[in-house]
Design an enzyme around this catalytic site. Structure first.
Site, PDB file in Angstrom:
ATOM      1  CD  GLU A 233     -13.140   0.619 -12.812  1.00 32.64           C
ATOM      2  OE1 GLU A 233     -14.102   1.009 -12.681  1.00 32.64           O
ATOM      3  OE2 GLU A 233     -12.408  -0.098 -11.807  1.00 32.64           O
TER       4      GLU A 233
ATOM      5  CB  CYS B  34      -4.014   2.449  -5.084  1.00 27.48           C
ATOM      6  SG  CYS B  34      -5.351   1.790  -5.337  1.00 27.48           S
TER       7      CYS B  34
ATOM      8  CB  SER C 192     -13.177   4.103 -11.080  1.00 24.29           C
ATOM      9  OG  SER C 192     -12.093   3.131 -10.740  1.00 24.29           O
TER      10      SER C 192
END
Length: 398
Positions: A354, A345, A241
């Protein structure tokens, strides 16, 4: 000269895409004797290998550095380094805790965290996107998800940073984890083991409690298995991320029309999805051939180490027209950035959330930005792609 590819070559790591293009056309099954690798670069072959867990096993792990590769890989990668039926059991139990509802419920809190980190940066007008925001926000998101107490989050953030640290000197290829990273992993294992034991007697509305409660009949995750899942989140939930945010930022800087559309035209989701295709933070996934596999006239032997290049598959012109262009109007549905098949994932929805929260909050306050190109620094990694420094000057919205 015949094409040569090594994931440890720092010159390749600076810009792998020209080498990927040659691999796809000249050597779709490339043999690297020095690193003992068989490399797949075409979209169809990468997708097929990732879907075929019977012939392309995950038991030796996803990464080929010596610290990660081998029969003990699940210490780092938990159920991601397993094959059925072991993988089926573990992923099923984790999925009972890591639900879409739990992820969606985080959004208001994620906005608070993002705004808290961004407020002083936006007020200052100058900051390093990576060290000042991208390295901090995802770590706090995972701590919020897991249920790490506020008092412990600075230390967890420090340990995560130590694990993800890359040396500045890239004169020699980096092929393994530095001692500081291994020590940080050990400390984090100890911390999460203690937190798991504590939460076993004091449930909360968090992922750790959900993992403790996850059950299939009488089958439950052991404390050791839970800690393994939490360690997995450091790499799968924090580093990727962090790098995605930086790659989005850099892609926007180098593509002014897309930057304007993203910041001023509300195209944040398209910005994220095209970055995931164009410059994914995870460039490759490793597998082990369980039998001889013939492909394009080449035989990958049983036991062969196979590296499936996600970054190359996402630039394959057989699937994506004009693949080296950054196009917010592109259909990115076949991008393989989060894998595919049984190992797709599990945290992809969280990663997208996010990025969307962070970039939406930034776009609400920023009309434009520029980077100090002299201060931009890349990471050098066999597997990951992104930045350690993106010094930024913003133009605030009027």
């Amino acid at each position: 000269m015949s094409v040569r590819y090594s994931p440890f070559d720092s010159d390749v790591q600076k810009d792998p895409y020209p080498v990927y293009a040659r691999l796809r056309e000249e050597a779709p099954v490339h043999r690297n004797d020095e690193d003992d690798l068989w490399v797949l670069s075409r979209h169809a072959d990468v997708e097929a290998a990732l879907r075929d867990s019977a012939r392309f096993s995950s038991v030796n792990g996803l990464r080929i550095e010596p610290a990660f590769w081998g029969p003990d890989a699940e210490r780092f990668f938990s159920f991601v380094a397993m094959d059925p039926p072991k993988h089926t059991r573990m992923r099923g139990l984790v999925s009972r805790a890591f639900t879409a509802r739990r992820v969606a419920a985080l959004e208001p809190r994620l906005r608070e965290i993002a705004r808290g980190h961004l407020a002083p940066l936006l007020e200052a007008g100058e900051f390093d996107l990576m060290s000042d925001f991208a390295a901090r926000f995802p770590t706090d998101v995972i701590s919020e998800l897991v249920g790490v107490p506020e008092a412990d989050r600075d230390r967890v953030r420090e340990l995560g940073a130590a694990i993800m640290h890359r040396p500045e000197d890239v004169a020699a290829p980096v092929t393994d984890l530095p001692p500081e990273a291994l020590a940080a992993i050990g400390e984090l294992v100890g911390y999460y083991a203690g937190l798991t034991a504590e939460r076993a007697g004091d449930r909360r509305d968090d992922l750790l409690s959900g993992l403790l409660d996850a059950a299939d009949g009488d089958d439950r995750l052991t404390p050791e298995e839970i800690v393994g899942v939490l360690i997995l989140l450091v790499g799968a939930g924090i580093e990727t991320s962090m790098l995605l945010l930086g790659n989005c930022w850099h892609a926007a800087w180098t593509h002014p029309d897309a930057r304007a559309a993203a910041l001023r035209g509300g195209r944040v989701n398209a910005w994220i999805e095209e970055t995931l295709r164009y410059d994914p933070s995870t460039q490759a996934l490793a597998r082990t051939a369980t039998e001889d596999v013939e492909l394009h006239g080449v035989t990958i032997p049983k036991g062969g180490r196979v590296l499936a290049l996600l970054g190359s598959a996402n630039r394959d012109p057989r699937v994506f027209a004009d693949p080296d262009a950054f196009d917010l109007d592109r259909d990115t549905g076949r991008a393989l950035s989060f894998g595919i098949g049984r190992h797709h994932c599990l945290g992809s929805a969280l990663g997208r959330l996010e990025a969307r929260v962070a970039l939406t909050e930034i776009a609400a306050a920023v009309a434009d930005f520029e980077l100090d190109d002299k201060g931009v620094k890349r990471i050098y990694s066999s597997n990951d792609r992104g930045f350690t420094a993106l010094p930024t000057r913003i133009t605030a919205r009027a």
